[in-house]
Design an enzyme around this catalytic site. Structure first.
Site, PDB file in Angstrom:
ATOM      1  CB  SER A   1      28.169  32.423  -4.422  1.00 39.35           C
ATOM      2  OG  SER A   1      29.084  32.543  -3.346  1.00 39.35           O
ATOM      3  CE  LYS A   2      31.773  31.208  -0.691  1.00 41.06           C
ATOM      4  NZ  LYS A   2      32.136  32.611  -0.510  1.00 41.06           N
ATOM      5  CG  HIS A   3      35.477  27.886  -7.800  1.00 40.36           C
ATOM      6  ND1 HIS A   3      35.867  28.765  -6.822  1.00 40.36           N
ATOM      7  CD2 HIS A   3      36.026  28.340  -8.958  1.00 40.36           C
ATOM      8  CE1 HIS A   3      36.631  29.713  -7.357  1.00 40.36           C
ATOM      9  NE2 HIS A   3      36.742  29.471  -8.648  1.00 40.36           N
TER      10      HIS A   3
END
Ligand SMILES: *Cc1c(COP(=O)(O)O)cnc(C)c1O
Length: 419
Positions: free
Chosen positions: A206-208
């Site tokens: 889910s991170k950048h």
């Protein structure tokens, strides 16, 4: 009363503002994977070197990430939680040593503290940002305090300048949890991850940027760097000829497949953050006339892991109610962000740590600390009432933003009329 269909909330049977899905980080629509990542995976497979103790990718990623941030050392690991465990283990608290942190975060912020037999102490947050309130932190410092662990929630910069001052005044370490904060900039223009003694990043889905899972711990201190690197590798020193375990460490190594994908993602990071900032500014502008919905201060520095509004306490509806109404309109929003702030997890309230011992709680090593609801009233109010959190993504288009703004205006009008 018969209502115009366009005004009836989808929640109440009206037509949703949006009927098609948004880009999501759960699949390829919300990522920027291309031939670079594909080639990276194949390069590693073809080399036959999938483990970082034999291949070059993980060491290269560490160098590239450190250079990008302008820090001396980066140490890769298997997750963001592992990266935080490396940081806590590098600081090496005595059992019962206290680490002051925030109730508004992922469990990955809390669990490594307990894994090292230290005691988490929850300070309350600033209602304008959801980040640690330095005054609340300062009030909790005792002779047992070892470190402050700050989170840049949603990518919004924590007040690092003040936290650094507080830490220095009391001889404490400052650790930054930057899992949501790649390229976040503070109000003073510092890059998140460069102010703390150690800082941690995540490469989870889910991170950048992502490699599925993965973590990076950065530091300017060579002793911390060596201890963190050893901790991730069973404390087996590969740079000397000692074939032994120097202290209690684990295997938190990143694989070469993860590292190669992360290396392909890294050059895309600045445009990912720039695109999130551009569309977030569009949205904030589009709804800036609505009473009671506020963007965070220093909003330019945020990296927009998620997009928060901080609602006036006397707003007409709670943030979670807004989020549910927006979900029905087809807009991805997260009611309350958390269901339970970290001070209210059963890990702490029921002392589910090591067997039935509850260690370190109730042992001679730890001072009594109370957990459960009531100890962080501002944070608790934020998750039940004052936070409206929207999912955000670099692949959102202007049309996506326009639909979100339309849905917010519709929901806002409904709650205003109801009030
Ligand atoms: C995602 C996250 C973590 C944990 O990272 P994992 O890679 O999922 O272990 C820790 N802290 C924060 C603030 C996060 O958002």
């Amino acid at each position: 009363m018969i209502e115009d269909d366009d005004h009836t909330l989808a929640q109440h049977g009206g037509r949703p503002v949006r009927s098609t899905v948004f880009p999501t980080n759960r699949d390829a629509t919300g990522h920027r994977f291309g031939h670079e990542e594909r080639e990276a995976v194949l390069r590693v497979l073809d080399s036959g070197m999938l483990n970082s103790t034999v291949g070059p990718e993980t060491r290269a990623l560490e160098g590239e990430f450190a250079a990008m941030l302008g820090v001396r050392h980066a140490i890769a690991s298997s997750s963001g939680t592992a990266a935080l465990h490396l940081a806590v283990a590098a600081v090496d608290p005595e059992p019962g040593g206290e680490i002051i942190t925030t109730p508004l975060s992922d469990g990955g912020t809390l669990l490594p503290i307990l894994a090292q037999n230290a005691v988490p102490v929850f300070a309350d947050v600033d209602p304008r940002t959801g980040n640690l309130d330095p005054l609340s932190v300062a009030a909790l410092i005792t002779s047992r305090t070892v470190a402050i662990l700050a989170v840049h929630l949603f990518g919004v910069p924590a007040d690092l300048a003040t936290l650094r001052e507080v830490a220095d005044q009391h001889g404490l370490y400052l650790i930054e949890d930057c899992a949501q904060a790649y390229l976040t900039e503070t109000a003073e223009g510092a890059m998140a991850g460069t102010v703390g003694d150690l800082a941690c990043f995540s490469l989870q889905q889910s991170k950048h940027i992502t490699a599925g899972d993965g973590g990076l711990t950065v530091t300017g201190d060579p002793a911390f760097a060596r201890r963190a690197a050893l901790f991730a590798d069973k404390a087996w020193p590969r740079d000397t000829d000692e074939r032994t375990h120097l202290f209690l460490g684990l295997n938190y190594r990143m694989t070469e497949l993860q590292a190669a994908v992360a290396r392909a993602q890294l050059p895309k990071l600045s445009s990912i953050v720039a695109d999130r900032r551009r569309t977030a500014a569009e949205l904030y502008t589009a709804v800036s006339d609505l009473d009671g919905l506020k963007p965070p201060p220093f909003v330019e520095g945020s990296s927009y892991f998620l997009l928060p509004f901080y609602m006036d306490p006397d707003a007409l509806a709670s943030g979670p109610d807004y989020a549910l109404a927006l979900n029905a309109e087809g807009i991805p929003a997260i009611p309350g962000y958390l269901q339970h702030p970290l001070n209210d997890t059963p890990v702490l309230t029921a002392r589910r740590t090591y067997g039935n011992s509850g260690f370190p709680f109730g042992s001679p090593y730890a001072a009594e600390r109370r957990y459960g609801l009531g100890i962080c009233p501002v944070a608790e109010r934020m998750v039940t009432a004052d936070l409206l959190v929207l999912a955000w993504n670099e692949n959102y288009t202007d049309r996506d933003v326009a639909d979100i703004a339309r849905a917010i205006r519709k929901v806002h009008r409904h709650f205003s009329a109801a009030g």
